[in-house]
Design a protein around this motif. Structure first.
Motif, mmCIF file in Angstrom:
data_model
loop_
_atom_site.group_PDB
_atom_site.id
_atom_site.type_symbol
_atom_site.label_atom_id
_atom_site.label_comp_id
_atom_site.label_asym_id
_atom_site.label_seq_id
_atom_site.Cartn_x
_atom_site.Cartn_y
_atom_site.Cartn_z
ATOM 1 N N UNK A 108 20.266 72.005 13.633
ATOM 2 C CA UNK A 108 20.887 72.249 12.335
ATOM 3 C C UNK A 108 22.374 71.907 12.329
ATOM 4 N N UNK A 109 22.946 71.722 13.507
ATOM 5 C CA UNK A 109 24.373 71.432 13.596
ATOM 6 C C UNK A 109 24.655 69.997 13.151
ATOM 7 N N UNK A 110 25.884 69.761 12.774
ATOM 8 C CA UNK A 110 26.293 68.372 12.526
ATOM 9 C C UNK A 110 26.314 67.628 13.843
ATOM 10 N N UNK A 111 26.923 68.278 14.877
ATOM 11 C CA UNK A 111 26.918 67.717 16.224
ATOM 12 C C UNK A 111 26.589 68.826 17.215
ATOM 13 N N UNK A 112 25.747 68.508 18.181
ATOM 14 C CA UNK A 112 25.447 69.426 19.279
ATOM 15 C C UNK A 112 25.869 68.711 20.557
ATOM 16 N N UNK A 113 26.893 69.238 21.227
ATOM 17 C CA UNK A 113 27.532 68.508 22.326
ATOM 18 C C UNK A 113 27.022 68.960 23.694
ATOM 19 N N UNK A 114 26.665 67.981 24.498
ATOM 20 C CA UNK A 114 26.139 68.217 25.840
ATOM 21 C C UNK A 114 27.185 67.835 26.875
ATOM 22 N N UNK A 115 26.907 68.212 28.130
ATOM 23 C CA UNK A 115 27.912 68.029 29.166
ATOM 24 C C UNK A 115 28.106 66.583 29.606
ATOM 25 N N UNK A 116 27.023 65.812 29.679
ATOM 26 C CA UNK A 116 27.143 64.485 30.294
ATOM 27 C C UNK A 116 26.177 63.495 29.667
ATOM 28 N N UNK A 117 26.399 62.215 29.963
ATOM 29 C CA UNK A 117 25.471 61.178 29.496
ATOM 30 C C UNK A 117 24.083 61.388 30.100
ATOM 31 N N UNK A 118 24.046 61.853 31.329
ATOM 32 C CA UNK A 118 22.762 62.117 31.985
ATOM 33 C C UNK A 118 21.973 63.174 31.214
ATOM 34 N N UNK A 119 22.622 64.300 30.871
ATOM 35 C CA UNK A 119 21.891 65.368 30.177
ATOM 36 C C UNK A 119 21.567 64.980 28.734
ATOM 37 N N UNK A 120 22.412 64.148 28.119
ATOM 38 C CA UNK A 120 22.083 63.661 26.766
ATOM 39 C C UNK A 120 20.809 62.813 26.821
ATOM 40 N N UNK A 121 20.706 61.957 27.845
ATOM 41 C CA UNK A 121 19.511 61.148 27.998
ATOM 42 C C UNK A 121 18.274 62.004 28.200
ATOM 43 N N UNK A 122 18.403 63.069 28.964
ATOM 44 C CA UNK A 122 17.273 63.966 29.203
ATOM 45 C C UNK A 122 16.866 64.686 27.925
ATOM 46 N N UNK A 123 17.865 65.069 27.115
ATOM 47 C CA UNK A 123 17.572 65.737 25.841
ATOM 48 C C UNK A 123 16.864 64.790 24.875
ATOM 49 N N UNK A 124 17.294 63.544 24.850
ATOM 50 C CA UNK A 124 16.660 62.562 23.961
ATOM 51 C C UNK A 124 15.248 62.215 24.427
ATOM 52 N N UNK A 125 14.997 62.347 25.726
ATOM 53 C CA UNK A 125 13.628 62.171 26.209
ATOM 54 C C UNK A 125 12.718 63.264 25.653
ATOM 55 N N UNK A 126 13.289 64.460 25.454
ATOM 56 C CA UNK A 126 12.528 65.574 24.887
ATOM 57 C C UNK A 126 12.260 65.336 23.407
ATOM 58 N N UNK A 127 13.297 64.900 22.668
ATOM 59 C CA UNK A 127 13.149 64.695 21.222
ATOM 60 C C UNK A 127 14.154 63.641 20.750
ATOM 61 N N UNK A 128 13.723 62.375 20.640
ATOM 62 C CA UNK A 128 14.634 61.282 20.303
ATOM 63 C C UNK A 128 15.100 61.270 18.852
ATOM 64 N N UNK A 129 14.589 62.163 18.000
ATOM 65 C CA UNK A 129 14.995 62.176 16.592
ATOM 66 C C UNK A 129 16.477 62.451 16.408
ATOM 67 N N UNK A 130 17.094 63.112 17.383
ATOM 68 C CA UNK A 130 18.427 63.661 17.163
ATOM 69 C C UNK A 130 19.535 62.854 17.834
ATOM 70 N N UNK A 131 19.318 61.554 17.997
ATOM 71 C CA UNK A 131 20.302 60.757 18.753
ATOM 72 C C UNK A 131 21.675 60.703 18.097
#
Length: 466
Positions: A108-131
């Motif tokens: 629901x956030x405008x931006x949800x910020x993660x720690x690193x490019x590695x963890x962002x990639x892992x999150x997008x593997x879970x649900x790529x809708x939110x890139x």
């Protein structure tokens, strides 16, 4: 009633999440923005009072109530930028790190910020809708190790009347009490399975026994046992019963984690990103795990030796105090560098500036919009909410008030102001000597796709909501 540019909502006036929020707030104020800080539990009145353009929060998935509040703010059209508190994803349970208590599985956030490019990639593997919503800010809480001065050993020992000790070892708690709390246990079981829960229970029992033996076998060493800040049932912790020993200082939120690590010769843990914090302070680490091969672990484990018995623990302690090195630690030096990059992205102390820059991006798209207006009904609810929150200690005998007493206590504006005053000189000096450069901005823009046209970003958002 005042109006502000940015409103920060947190549970506490001090501690891990609060420290990150204070750093971000300072960076935003340095840019000239008006920033207000209030309790997440008093959110309705905070919005009524300050009419913010943007809200930011740390750990928005750490509780059901926080998830619900963020969802409501999105319905009101207030942009929210969030920063993750526990951001070192473990591959097979990435979904848990991404969603936490968010049962809706919608960002629901405008931006949800993660720690690193590695963890962002892992999150997008879970649900790529939110890139377009999942961004990289770096891990803000680790900036402290580049900015602040921490307690010296002498100050710490004097404070706890332990000045007769010359050797100090610390241990970071794991929050094992989730096994005895119905909702956290249910969520963890859904993700890991019941068999894994039994393994955790087995580890907790054995770990508690190992820690007690380590303490009893080394009466001349002071042990700083740092309970996880999220632990609620301390008698269900792996540290249960350790506070009774004369050579133990048991701490939960009484001291900052950086102060605890700084006074120690060695920092130890069962599983904790505080090992990275220890590396930042130049402290050797090792992990204690009765059944190391069976429990899922993060990449942090690869930077430290893991000991599975009291014999190996005692050997490591003896060798350190004889020769100045923990066996197996120096050999992992290069791997620790990789782990730091994989986990927190940058270790230059500027992650709070990067976070503030992302909040500023959210502000840019909302500066010309009208501030949110609350209906008469919402205004009444805001006043009722703030009355219950602020007067909860005086009406403790009423259930609705009683549930708010602890949360009122941990968000104390006087304490918050003291924290700001303590941090201010260190932050002023750091910002003067380490400015956020155009190169820093370009790098962050490239990673997060801010270099795209606004038009293309809006089109991607529309696709995500279809």
């Amino acid at each position: 009633m005042s109006q502000c540019d940015v409103l920060n909502l947190e549970w506490c006036a001090e501690g891990r999440d609060r420290d990150s929020a204070s750093l971000i707030s300072f960076a935003l104020r340095k840019k000239g923005y008006v920033v207000e800080e209030e309790s997440l539990l008093d959110w309705r009145y905070a919005i009524y009072k300050h009419r913010p353009k943007v809200i930011f929060n740390n750990n928005p998935i750490g509780g059901i109530e926080a998830v619900w509040i963020i969802r409501q703010l999105a319905k009101w059209g207030i942009p929210v930028v969030s920063f993750i508190a526990e951001g070192n994803f473990i591959p097979v349970i990435s979904e848990s790190f991404l969603w936490g208590h968010n049962i809706y599985k919608v960002i629901y956030h405008k931006y949800h910020c993660l720690w690193s490019e590695r963890t962002r990639g892992m999150a997008l593997d879970v649900d790529p809708r939110w890139k377009d919503k999942l961004l990289v800010s770096g891990a803000v809480r680790f900036d402290s190790y580049s900015i602040f001065r921490f307690l010296t050993r002498g100050e710490f020992l004097k404070k706890y009347n332990k000045e007769n000790y010359k050797k100090v070892i610390g241990f970071a708690g794991f929050c094992f009490d989730f096994l005895d709390r119905p909702e956290p246990r249910r969520v963890a079981t859904e993700i890991n399975g019941e068999e894994k829960m039994k393994e955790f229970e087995k580890d907790r029992t054995k770990l508690n026994q190992m820690l007690k033996k380590m303490v009893m076998d080394n009466p001349s060493i002071l042990f700083v046992m740092k309970e996880h800040p999220g632990t609620v049932l301390r008698d269900k912790s792996e540290l249960s019963g350790l506070g009774q020993y004369p050579n133990v200082v048991s701490i939960q939120n009484e001291e900052q984690i950086g102060d605890c690590i700084n006074v120690c010769d060695i920092w130890t843990a069962y599983e904790s990103t505080t090992c990275i914090e220890a590396w930042n302070l130049g402290k050797p680490t090792f992990m204690i795990s009765p059944y190391a091969s069976k429990i899922l672990r993060s990449n942090v484990k690869t930077g430290s030796p893991i000991f599975e018995s009291n014999e190996s623990i005692q050997n490591a302690i003896n060798l350190f105090y004889e020769k100045g090195a923990v066996p197996g630690f120096d050999e992992r030096k290069e791997r620790r560098r990789e782990v730091v990059r994989e986990t927190i992205e940058w270790d230059d102390g500027k992650n709070h500036m990067r976070a503030a820059y992302i909040v500023e991006k959210a502000l840019e798209g909302n500066m010309k919009k009208r501030r949110v207006k609350l209906s008469f009904f919402d205004a009444i609810r805001a006043f009722v909410q703030t009355f219950i929150f602020n007067f909860s200690p005086y009406f403790y005998f009423l259930p609705k008030f009683r549930s708010r007493v602890r949360l009122k206590k941990i968000f104390n504006k006087l304490v918050l102001n003291e924290v700001h005053e303590k941090y201010r000189p260190f932050l002023e000096e750091f910002h003067k000597n380490h400015p956020f450069t155009e190169e820093d901005k370009r790098e962050l823009d490239e990673i997060n796709g801010f270099s795209k046209s606004v038009e293309s970003q809006e089109k991607e958002r529309e696709k995500c909501h279809e």
